[in-house]
Design a protein around this motif. Structure first.
Motif, PDB file in Angstrom:
ATOM      1  N   SER A 156       0.831  -1.197   0.000  1.00  9.07           N
ATOM      2  CA  SER A 156       0.000   0.000   0.000  1.00  9.07           C
ATOM      3  C   SER A 156       0.869   1.251   0.000  1.00  9.07           C
ATOM      4  O   SER A 156       2.009   1.238   0.483  1.00  9.07           O
ATOM      5  CB  SER A 156      -0.929   0.018   1.214  1.00  9.07           C
ATOM      6  N   ILE A 157       0.313   2.320  -0.567  1.00  8.26           N
ATOM      7  CA  ILE A 157       0.951   3.627  -0.568  1.00  8.26           C
ATOM      8  C   ILE A 157      -0.086   4.636  -0.118  1.00  8.26           C
ATOM      9  O   ILE A 157      -1.225   4.627  -0.601  1.00  8.26           O
ATOM     10  CB  ILE A 157       1.477   4.000  -1.969  1.00  8.26           C
ATOM     11  N   GLU A 158       0.321   5.490   0.809  1.00  4.41           N
ATOM     12  CA  GLU A 158      -0.518   6.607   1.235  1.00  4.41           C
ATOM     13  C   GLU A 158       0.221   7.886   0.891  1.00  4.41           C
ATOM     14  O   GLU A 158       1.434   7.976   1.072  1.00  4.41           O
ATOM     15  CB  GLU A 158      -0.770   6.549   2.738  1.00  4.41           C
ATOM     16  N   VAL A 159      -0.531   8.877   0.394  1.00  2.00           N
ATOM     17  CA  VAL A 159       0.074  10.145  -0.025  1.00  2.00           C
ATOM     18  C   VAL A 159      -0.701  11.278   0.622  1.00  2.00           C
ATOM     19  O   VAL A 159      -1.930  11.324   0.557  1.00  2.00           O
ATOM     20  CB  VAL A 159       0.038  10.294  -1.557  1.00  2.00           C
ATOM     21  N   LYS A 202       4.975  19.874  -1.625  1.00  2.00           N
ATOM     22  CA  LYS A 202       5.598  18.694  -1.023  1.00  2.00           C
ATOM     23  C   LYS A 202       4.545  17.615  -0.811  1.00  2.00           C
ATOM     24  O   LYS A 202       3.355  17.889  -0.691  1.00  2.00           O
ATOM     25  CB  LYS A 202       6.268  19.052   0.290  1.00  2.00           C
ATOM     26  N   LEU A 203       5.028  16.384  -0.758  1.00  2.00           N
ATOM     27  CA  LEU A 203       4.180  15.226  -0.506  1.00  2.00           C
ATOM     28  C   LEU A 203       4.807  14.382   0.588  1.00  2.00           C
ATOM     29  O   LEU A 203       6.029  14.190   0.599  1.00  2.00           O
ATOM     30  CB  LEU A 203       4.061  14.356  -1.756  1.00  2.00           C
ATOM     31  N   ARG A 204       3.993  13.880   1.464  1.00  2.00           N
ATOM     32  CA  ARG A 204       4.445  12.867   2.412  1.00  2.00           C
ATOM     33  C   ARG A 204       3.968  11.536   1.865  1.00  2.00           C
ATOM     34  O   ARG A 204       2.773  11.344   1.618  1.00  2.00           O
ATOM     35  CB  ARG A 204       3.877  13.117   3.798  1.00  2.00           C
ATOM     36  N   LYS A 231     -10.343  10.366   1.255  1.00  5.72           N
ATOM     37  CA  LYS A 231     -10.154  10.877   2.614  1.00  5.72           C
ATOM     38  C   LYS A 231      -8.677  11.150   2.875  1.00  5.72           C
ATOM     39  O   LYS A 231      -7.810  10.459   2.349  1.00  5.72           O
ATOM     40  CB  LYS A 231     -10.675   9.870   3.636  1.00  5.72           C
ATOM     41  N   ARG A 232      -8.419  12.131   3.708  1.00  9.09           N
ATOM     42  CA  ARG A 232      -7.053  12.450   4.110  1.00  9.09           C
ATOM     43  C   ARG A 232      -6.488  11.244   4.870  1.00  9.09           C
ATOM     44  O   ARG A 232      -7.130  10.716   5.773  1.00  9.09           O
ATOM     45  CB  ARG A 232      -7.070  13.683   5.005  1.00  9.09           C
TER      46      ARG A 232
END
Length: 108
Positions: free
Chosen positions: A2-5, A12-14, A98-99
């Protein structure tokens, strides 16, 4: 895998990746794992995460579209520090708008 962004100010991106490789054996089931949680600059629809364990870097490239992200890597997969057979590459489909609920970023 999984990847969460999480989009942040200043382009910028976390990005948080969690991956595993099941290792089903007759005696016991185990899993090889790998993960990263990094904040990087975004350049248009692309971002790159540089990870380096040991001498050779691993660069994870992400290309975003409306409902998916295509992930590839270059360099040494050993440089990512993941467990055996854990690789981040592939196409990840968006499952929620959703965040992401992420804990505070790890201290650098």
């Amino acid at each position: 895998n999984s990847i969460e962004v999480l989009e942040l100010p200043d382009n910028k991106l976390r990005i948080r990746f969690s991956g595993f490789w099941p290792n089903d054996r007759k005696r016991a089931e185990t899993r090889n794992v790998g993960a990263f949680d990094e904040t990087v600059a975004r350049s248009g629809r692309k971002a790159a995460v540089k990870i380096q364990f040991g001498d050779q870097p691993c660069i994870v490239n992400l290309e975003f579209s409306a409902n998916k992200v295509i992930v590839s890597y270059e360099g040494s997969i050993l440089g990512c520090g993941f467990g055996f057979n854990v690789e981040p590459d592939g196409t990840y489909t968006k499952v929620s708008s959703k965040r992401p609920d992420m804990p505070p970023p790890p201290s650098q």
